[in-house]
Design a protein around this motif. Structure first.
Motif, PDB file in Angstrom:
ATOM      1  N   UNK A  37      12.660  62.967  55.678  1.00 30.03           N
ATOM      2  CA  UNK A  37      13.777  62.483  55.375  1.00 30.03           C
ATOM      3  C   UNK A  37      14.068  61.194  55.160  1.00 30.03           C
ATOM      4  N   UNK A  38      13.115  60.432  55.936  1.00 35.72           N
ATOM      5  CA  UNK A  38      13.055  59.098  56.092  1.00 35.72           C
ATOM      6  C   UNK A  38      12.565  58.367  54.569  1.00 35.72           C
ATOM      7  N   UNK A  39      11.430  59.231  54.428  1.00 35.69           N
ATOM      8  CA  UNK A  39      10.517  58.972  52.980  1.00 35.69           C
ATOM      9  C   UNK A  39      11.749  59.124  51.750  1.00 35.69           C
ATOM     10  N   UNK A  40      12.662  59.980  51.925  1.00 36.84           N
ATOM     11  CA  UNK A  40      13.287  60.345  50.932  1.00 36.84           C
ATOM     12  C   UNK A  40      14.548  59.124  50.721  1.00 36.84           C
ATOM     13  N   UNK A  41      14.884  58.826  52.011  1.00 37.45           N
ATOM     14  CA  UNK A  41      15.862  57.634  51.966  1.00 37.45           C
ATOM     15  C   UNK A  41      15.212  56.532  51.081  1.00 37.45           C
ATOM     16  N   UNK A  42      14.149  56.155  51.352  1.00 41.33           N
ATOM     17  CA  UNK A  42      13.385  55.137  50.550  1.00 41.33           C
ATOM     18  C   UNK A  42      13.062  55.373  49.408  1.00 41.33           C
ATOM     19  N   UNK A  43      12.878  56.457  48.859  1.00 37.55           N
ATOM     20  CA  UNK A  43      12.782  56.777  47.433  1.00 37.55           C
ATOM     21  C   UNK A  43      14.124  56.858  46.691  1.00 37.55           C
ATOM     22  N   UNK A  44      15.002  57.078  47.441  1.00 35.21           N
ATOM     23  CA  UNK A  44      16.348  56.536  47.057  1.00 35.21           C
ATOM     24  C   UNK A  44      16.745  55.297  46.767  1.00 35.21           C
ATOM     25  N   UNK A  45      16.281  54.662  47.743  1.00 34.77           N
ATOM     26  CA  UNK A  45      16.294  53.039  47.341  1.00 34.77           C
ATOM     27  C   UNK A  45      15.782  52.667  46.180  1.00 34.77           C
ATOM     28  N   UNK A  46      14.277  53.156  46.206  1.00 35.34           N
ATOM     29  CA  UNK A  46      13.435  52.737  45.101  1.00 35.34           C
ATOM     30  C   UNK A  46      14.051  52.834  43.923  1.00 35.34           C
TER      31      UNK A  46
END
Lengths: 194, 194, 194, 194
Positions: free
Chosen positions: B53-62
DNA sequence: GATGAATGAGAGTTCATTCAT
DNA sequence: TATGAATGAACTCTCATTCAT
């Protein structure tokens, strides 16, 4: 202000190292106790609670900063030199104690608990006020350019310092923070000079 | 790039809000599940783990950032205007989604897990590279002063943006980040202009 | 007796492999579904429950054994040759399908559920009875020594077979079960011969 | 060798009983805690993990076996009597502590975890070596028949012991393991005698 | 000052199974 | 026949903290 026993300082020290190592999640009573080599309940002889420890860490920072500011005040140098001194002294003390760098600009760790958040906020204000007033004086006596409000200038300087430290930390302390700090300060000096 | 289902986006959204509310410690599977109104195991239908989930949050930002950069690239405006656009658009999107501001500059939250730390690092580099190249072009064609290395200039700008957002957040979003952002940008513009 | 559809046999096969790979704990509906390449609920189209699957695995074993016994009965060879055939055929079929060896002598896995325990027990009795009767006949017609009760002799043979397979499995199938089986059988043959 | 506190022994004891009752699946931290009458986290004061508990159970067996072997070594009896003593003592100790019988020959339970599998394997080897050497000596001094390799003879004996215990357990301890053990041993004695 | 033992609360995760489609 | 989404129950394990000694 901030008068700690030896054991308390030991706990504070170890706590800073733990946070540096693995973030706030690494700071558990168990980890502190193991690092120091005493039992977990023993920690509670020296601090009432975990929050108490965190609060003491912040107090320790605060009193460090106050000392630094006082020392600089008493020096007979230009305002711009004083700001430089703050900037570079911070870099130096991080170089000497890297874990400190991890904790000092990680406000997010503390905002959960109201009492911690307030402490953090007051420390930030302390720094801001210090830089702000030095800039104001510098602008008055012609050392620093006048066409930009001192408010904004102080934030530019503080923001630059913070990012320098953050970059250093996220890079796993892979560059010389003192050299990099000097580079950044040279840039700032030129930017704000009259 | 970053292709999420509705439920996944819902979970990402809710997670950002939770982190904003109480830091990473508030981001528990239970809290996410309760916020959305499903059971805890249901979360695992949509993400393999909390780290996912955290990784996806970051991917979303990216992917947000990449979109922004692409849009700006395609505009026919001066380099300095492009940097301004990045600076102010960030402020705008934080104003529209304050929780985002809490998460985006809180690297400390993520450095525990290697895979997250790497993602954070690559996002930071992405931003740095973008600003850096715009400055370089601006210096070449005479928009931006030449007497300070573009490297340092980009860090001054990024550091200022970061601190602005951090101040806003720590003040509990008590001022208008767009107005403050404009003020800060005006200062920077003057500082770096030729 | 034991009439399975293709899908059912596929599920049984995959289940045996999973148990062999990581014990009964590896046998989850999710793992079965993933191995076959269908969804979890799809499993329930073919079996009513997980216990149903386990029961079917045991039925599959049982019907294999019954087939073997029938085949051997029809042969026109000495009783001792018949026992030899059972002994070595078991080794051969394990060599050809090692996962089978893991499951077949792991009664512990199944004793939780009463219905499974009973099935296991009846399979064991089936084998015992088979060997027992062949020994009895062998003793009557002078092939096998008479000074030891057939009851005990059958357990010695079965115990030896079981331990051979167990050793093979625990050694990670590192020796040739057929060769080892023959060695063990030669020892037994000499022990029980008149 | 295997030095446990009272609480640790209590946990080991209770764990063996639980496994005996319902297989490895019955061995949960919750069940252990409830059986003893303490909280679940309390278990972790005494063992680092569940695997640690299982490992300790095996160590307990191992040290029991070693003690038995040592005692038997020191006796001044024939080699065949020594093997008999091992065979019957095992039956006796199972009669006195039936749960032990469930666990000791249930290697399948442990093979999931590498460290456990290795322990099991080394315990098996220990037993094998013991019997093997006694047989060898017995063959040398004419107590035991010479026409069958000691290797195979030891496996016949061990396999018979194992199956006896397994039958007893699967029959729900419905017969007298000591009597049955003696019967089986008498058969073996005759089989291997010169 | 310090410790061994304990605990309530809660963390992330997996399970067999169900149900609407 | 198959699936995506969901769930109650249970899992191992960690947390800050307390208390008798």
């Amino acid at each position: 202000m901030a008068d700690f026993t030896n054991r308390q300082m030991e706990i504070i020290d170890e706590s800073i190292k733990l946070i540096a190592k693995g973030g706030i999640q690494e700071l558990t009573i168990k980890n502190i106790a193991n690092s120091i080599g005493i039992s977990e309940p023993a920690i509670y002889r020296h601090f009432n609670s975990k929050i108490d420890i965190l609060l003491s860490i912040l107090s320790f920072f605060e009193s460090n900063a106050k000392n630094l500011f006082q020392k600089i005040h008493s020096k007979n140098i230009s305002n711009i030199k004083k700001i430089e001194s703050i900037f570079l002294t911070h870099c130096k003390s991080f170089a000497e104690n890297p874990p400190l760098a991890t904790v000092i600009f990680s406000e997010e760790m503390f905002i959960n608990e109201k009492v911690l958040a307030e402490k953090i906020f007051s420390i930030m204000k302390l720094h801001k006020k210090e830089i702000f007033e030095l800039i104001k004086k510098g602008q008055k006596n012609g050392e620093i350019r006048n066409d930009i409000p001192s408010e904004q200038l102080s934030f530019v300087i503080l923001g630059t310092l913070r990012l320098t430290v953050t970059r250093w930390r996220l890079s796993n302390f892979s560059f010389d923070i003192r050299k990099e700090g000097r580079k950044m300060w040279n840039a700032i000096k030129r930017l704000i000079a009259k």
